[in-house]
Design a protein around this motif. Structure first.
Motif, PDB file in Angstrom:
ATOM      1  N   ASP A 155       0.843  -1.527   0.033  1.00 35.32           N
ATOM      2  CA  ASP A 155      -0.095  -0.397   0.343  1.00 35.32           C
ATOM      3  C   ASP A 155       0.661   1.279   0.062  1.00 35.32           C
ATOM      4  O   ASP A 155       1.500   1.452   1.168  1.00 35.32           O
ATOM      5  CB  ASP A 155      -1.143  -0.229   1.268  1.00 35.32           C
ATOM      6  CG  ASP A 155      -1.826   0.807   1.478  1.00 35.32           C
ATOM      7  OD1 ASP A 155      -2.419   1.692   0.373  1.00 35.32           O
ATOM      8  OD2 ASP A 155      -1.719   1.908   2.708  1.00 35.32           O
ATOM      9  N   ASP A 156       0.508   2.233  -0.646  1.00 32.00           N
ATOM     10  CA  ASP A 156       1.370   3.327  -1.175  1.00 32.00           C
ATOM     11  C   ASP A 156       1.255   4.624  -0.310  1.00 32.00           C
ATOM     12  O   ASP A 156       1.447   5.272  -0.082  1.00 32.00           O
ATOM     13  CB  ASP A 156       1.383   3.859  -2.280  1.00 32.00           C
ATOM     14  CG  ASP A 156       1.737   3.103  -3.597  1.00 32.00           C
ATOM     15  OD1 ASP A 156       2.741   2.471  -3.230  1.00 32.00           O
ATOM     16  OD2 ASP A 156       1.434   3.209  -4.828  1.00 32.00           O
ATOM     17  N   GLU A 161       7.583   2.116   3.635  1.00 24.95           N
ATOM     18  CA  GLU A 161       9.068   1.349   3.066  1.00 24.95           C
ATOM     19  C   GLU A 161       9.588   0.832   3.359  1.00 24.95           C
ATOM     20  O   GLU A 161      10.367   0.827   4.744  1.00 24.95           O
ATOM     21  CB  GLU A 161       9.564   3.384   2.409  1.00 24.95           C
ATOM     22  CG  GLU A 161      10.239   3.358   0.970  1.00 24.95           C
ATOM     23  CD  GLU A 161      10.801   4.830   1.229  1.00 24.95           C
ATOM     24  OE1 GLU A 161      11.996   4.253   0.804  1.00 24.95           O
ATOM     25  OE2 GLU A 161      10.101   5.381   1.082  1.00 24.95           O
ATOM     26  N   LYS A 202       5.478  -0.254   1.637  1.00 25.38           N
ATOM     27  CA  LYS A 202       5.397   0.648   0.158  1.00 25.38           C
ATOM     28  C   LYS A 202       6.632   0.023  -0.241  1.00 25.38           C
ATOM     29  O   LYS A 202       7.684   0.289   0.436  1.00 25.38           O
ATOM     30  CB  LYS A 202       5.387   1.718   0.732  1.00 25.38           C
ATOM     31  CG  LYS A 202       5.431   2.266  -0.725  1.00 25.38           C
ATOM     32  CD  LYS A 202       5.360   4.217  -0.107  1.00 25.38           C
ATOM     33  CE  LYS A 202       6.117   4.959  -1.538  1.00 25.38           C
ATOM     34  NZ  LYS A 202       5.266   4.667  -3.145  1.00 25.38           N
ATOM     35  N   LYS A 205      10.558   3.854  -3.082  1.00 28.54           N
ATOM     36  CA  LYS A 205       9.540   5.020  -3.109  1.00 28.54           C
ATOM     37  C   LYS A 205       8.683   6.166  -4.189  1.00 28.54           C
ATOM     38  O   LYS A 205       8.059   6.734  -4.002  1.00 28.54           O
ATOM     39  CB  LYS A 205      11.286   6.609  -3.224  1.00 28.54           C
ATOM     40  CG  LYS A 205      12.222   6.375  -2.012  1.00 28.54           C
ATOM     41  CD  LYS A 205      13.179   7.321  -1.960  1.00 28.54           C
ATOM     42  CE  LYS A 205      14.651   6.886  -1.175  1.00 28.54           C
ATOM     43  NZ  LYS A 205      13.891   7.926  -0.033  1.00 28.54           N
ATOM     44  N   TYR A 206       8.928   5.146  -5.069  1.00 26.91           N
ATOM     45  CA  TYR A 206       8.022   5.789  -6.307  1.00 26.91           C
ATOM     46  C   TYR A 206       6.528   4.744  -6.067  1.00 26.91           C
ATOM     47  O   TYR A 206       6.681   3.705  -5.551  1.00 26.91           O
ATOM     48  CB  TYR A 206       8.618   5.077  -7.104  1.00 26.91           C
ATOM     49  CG  TYR A 206      10.033   6.056  -8.004  1.00 26.91           C
ATOM     50  CD1 TYR A 206       9.679   7.348  -8.257  1.00 26.91           C
ATOM     51  CD2 TYR A 206      11.536   5.362  -7.673  1.00 26.91           C
ATOM     52  CE1 TYR A 206      10.987   7.973  -8.444  1.00 26.91           C
ATOM     53  CE2 TYR A 206      12.150   5.825  -7.864  1.00 26.91           C
ATOM     54  CZ  TYR A 206      12.334   7.049  -8.065  1.00 26.91           C
ATOM     55  OH  TYR A 206      13.617   7.445  -8.044  1.00 26.91           O
ATOM     56  N   THR A 207       5.824   5.382  -6.749  1.00 20.43           N
ATOM     57  CA  THR A 207       3.966   4.953  -5.992  1.00 20.43           C
ATOM     58  C   THR A 207       4.421   4.544  -8.079  1.00 20.43           C
ATOM     59  O   THR A 207       4.651   5.105  -8.892  1.00 20.43           O
ATOM     60  CB  THR A 207       3.134   6.307  -6.516  1.00 20.43           C
ATOM     61  OG1 THR A 207       3.127   6.598  -5.315  1.00 20.43           O
ATOM     62  CG2 THR A 207       1.974   5.180  -7.115  1.00 20.43           C
ATOM     63  N   ILE A 213       4.141  -2.869 -10.390  1.00 19.19           N
ATOM     64  CA  ILE A 213       5.034  -3.634  -8.981  1.00 19.19           C
ATOM     65  C   ILE A 213       4.573  -5.303  -8.892  1.00 19.19           C
ATOM     66  O   ILE A 213       5.912  -5.807  -8.596  1.00 19.19           O
ATOM     67  CB  ILE A 213       3.830  -3.526  -7.355  1.00 19.19           C
ATOM     68  CG1 ILE A 213       4.956  -3.003  -6.807  1.00 19.19           C
ATOM     69  CG2 ILE A 213       3.040  -3.647  -7.596  1.00 19.19           C
ATOM     70  CD1 ILE A 213       6.383  -2.584  -6.256  1.00 19.19           C
TER      71      ILE A 213
END
Length: 229
Positions: A155-156, A161, A202, A205-207, A213
């Motif tokens: 989940d972002d 992280e 997550k 760092k990137y969505t 993914i």
């Protein structure tokens, strides 16, 4: 790791909701597709103006996300070597069992036709070995069938992280890890989904979108397991 379970959560895959069945946009599309309106698959690309009146509309009408995710998963070397089992949980709270041997149609319209048949018949094909099968509406069915020893939500929004390398190492420490990943375009998971998870991560760092993914996770696992060298 014996095998990995992938559960596409709150997926944007559903038939036309009852409140839209009489909408002119839906009726015209049903005639064009030569299907009953109630078995059309809700698709924002075709039904945008009708969807404006729906609640939670930002998470709905994107079956293309599931199409891309299934193409990514089912064409992976992990599936060919028996390491992956996939399930779909829809935004309408339906559980779909995906046979490990299924190869989804690459043509999007053919995929939509297949999903329409699935919701009408409960399985595809209607006779013989099912490639897709509706199991009901309780996620715990998946947990009981697969007995995962860790349930991980990606989940972002609320995820802690973690690097891809550390995530793969973490997965490998379990016998049957289960990854829950969103099958919707935007918005947050429900509180009920968060309550199912042992961990919320997550990656990086990137969505990234669902298929992206998944591609990175599966490729990393293929390398770590020595399947792709």
């Amino acid at each position: 790791m014996e095998h990995l379970v992938i559960l596409l959560m709150e997926s944007s895959l559903e038939t036309i909701p009852k409140e839209l069945l009489g909408d002119p946009v839906i009726i015209r599309d049903a005639r064009r597709m030569r299907r009953e309106p109630r078995y059309l698959i809700l698709d924002r690309a075709r039904h945008h103006s009708a969807m404006i009146k729906l609640s939670n509309a930002e998470k709905r009408g994107r079956p293309d996300i599931i199409h891309q995710a299934l193409l990514t998963i089912q064409s992976s070397l992990l599936v060919r070597n028996g390491f992956i089992k996939t399930y779909i949980h829809t935004i309408g709270n339906v559980i779909i069992d995906v046979d490990p041997e299924v190869r989804p149609p690459r043509n999007y319209n053919n995929f939509i036709g297949l999903m329409s048949q699935l919701f009408k018949e409960g399985r595809v094909p209607p006779v013989g070995k099912p490639l897709f099968k509706i199991l009901g509406g309780d996620v715990k069915y998946v947990f009981n069938a697969e007995r995962p020893d860790r349930k991980i939500l990606l989940d972002d929004v609320k995820g802690r992280e973690i690097t891809m390398g550390d995530f793969i190492n973490y997965l490998m420490s379990f016998r049957v890890p289960l990854i829950m990943i969103g099958g919707f375009p935007r918005g947050s998971f429900s509180d009920g989904t968060y309550s199912l998870a042992d961990d919320v991560f997550k990656i990086g760092k990137y969505t990234m979108d669902t298929a992206s993914i998944l591609c990175r996770i599966l490729s990393s696992l293929e390398t770590r397991l020595g399947i792709l060298i």
